[in-house]
Design an enzyme around this catalytic site. Sequence first.
Site, PDB file in Angstrom:
ATOM      1  N   THR A  94      -2.701  17.170 -15.820  1.00 53.23           N
ATOM      2  CA  THR A  94      -2.054  17.661 -14.603  1.00 53.23           C
ATOM      3  C   THR A  94      -3.029  18.326 -13.648  1.00 53.23           C
ATOM      4  O   THR A  94      -2.655  18.624 -12.518  1.00 53.23           O
ATOM      5  CB  THR A  94      -0.949  18.673 -14.952  1.00 53.23           C
ATOM      6  OG1 THR A  94      -1.544  19.791 -15.620  1.00 53.23           O
ATOM      7  CG2 THR A  94       0.106  18.049 -15.849  1.00 53.23           C
TER       8      THR A  94
ATOM      9  N   ARG B  45      -5.893  20.647 -21.689  1.00 50.94           N
ATOM     10  CA  ARG B  45      -6.827  21.755 -21.423  1.00 50.94           C
ATOM     11  C   ARG B  45      -8.181  21.409 -22.026  1.00 50.94           C
ATOM     12  O   ARG B  45      -8.277  20.596 -22.960  1.00 50.94           O
ATOM     13  CB  ARG B  45      -6.300  23.067 -21.992  1.00 50.94           C
ATOM     14  CG  ARG B  45      -6.109  23.078 -23.483  1.00 50.94           C
ATOM     15  CD  ARG B  45      -5.472  24.376 -23.958  1.00 50.94           C
ATOM     16  NE  ARG B  45      -5.319  24.424 -25.399  1.00 50.94           N
ATOM     17  CZ  ARG B  45      -6.249  24.845 -26.252  1.00 50.94           C
ATOM     18  NH1 ARG B  45      -7.424  25.253 -25.789  1.00 50.94           N
ATOM     19  NH2 ARG B  45      -6.032  24.851 -27.554  1.00 50.94           N
TER      20      ARG B  45
ATOM     21  N   HIS C 265       9.857  10.062  -6.980  1.00 50.54           N
ATOM     22  CA  HIS C 265      11.108  10.581  -6.429  1.00 50.54           C
ATOM     23  C   HIS C 265      10.864  11.993  -5.899  1.00 50.54           C
ATOM     24  O   HIS C 265       9.973  12.697  -6.380  1.00 50.54           O
ATOM     25  CB  HIS C 265      12.204  10.629  -7.498  1.00 50.54           C
ATOM     26  CG  HIS C 265      12.491   9.294  -8.114  1.00 50.54           C
ATOM     27  ND1 HIS C 265      13.222   8.326  -7.468  1.00 50.54           N
ATOM     28  CD2 HIS C 265      12.132   8.764  -9.302  1.00 50.54           C
ATOM     29  CE1 HIS C 265      13.310   7.254  -8.245  1.00 50.54           C
ATOM     30  NE2 HIS C 265      12.650   7.489  -9.360  1.00 50.54           N
TER      31      HIS C 265
END
Length: 204
Positions: free
Chosen positions: A176, A191, A122
């Site tokens: 990410t 991380r 979206h």
Amino acid sequence: MIRTRDVVVNRLLEAPRARLRLRRAGVEVGPAPVLLGVPLVSRAPDSRIVLERGVTLVSSSRWTALGVSRPTILRTLLPGAELVIGEESGLSGGVICAAHSVRIGARVLFGADVIVTDTDFHPIDSIPRHRAPVPEPRPRDAVVIEDDVFVGARSIVLKGVTIGAGSVVGAGSVVTRSVPPGSVVAGNPARVLRPTRPAEAPAP
């Protein structure tokens, strides 16, 4: 413990149904796939889903220690998208959605219920989002998981990420950003914790 009856049921009923579903969806399947349970597959027109030699798809909790919350789901969302799973890689209840490109290397292992996607599905900034189309994909959104990576159970790999060869993603992580080869990562956002270590030689 896997019962003899489960093995027979899979060979006679589930595996043929799974192969038929893949063929009907236009999936390119290499030799010797292992299909445990029936995956959910959908392919956008003029897109590709490729399973290379020896790929394992687990879609039933009877075949994996942790169980799975859903069948394995493979989807291309837009014309021109590609979803490629390399040789001897395995998913258990995993979800892979490609609007542009998701490429998984050889001998990659996914724990239960991993999600990999190259889209936000979206719009982020525009409102209303309801019924908005999938955002136009960009080449930088592509996801690459290189050879010999292990992704722990219920982790999420987001758009634009490359996970370098030999890396390990801890269970429940949200990846990410890209991961250097040979790294152990964990957390939300994930991380780098340390490099992977060579396997110890067996005692004489």
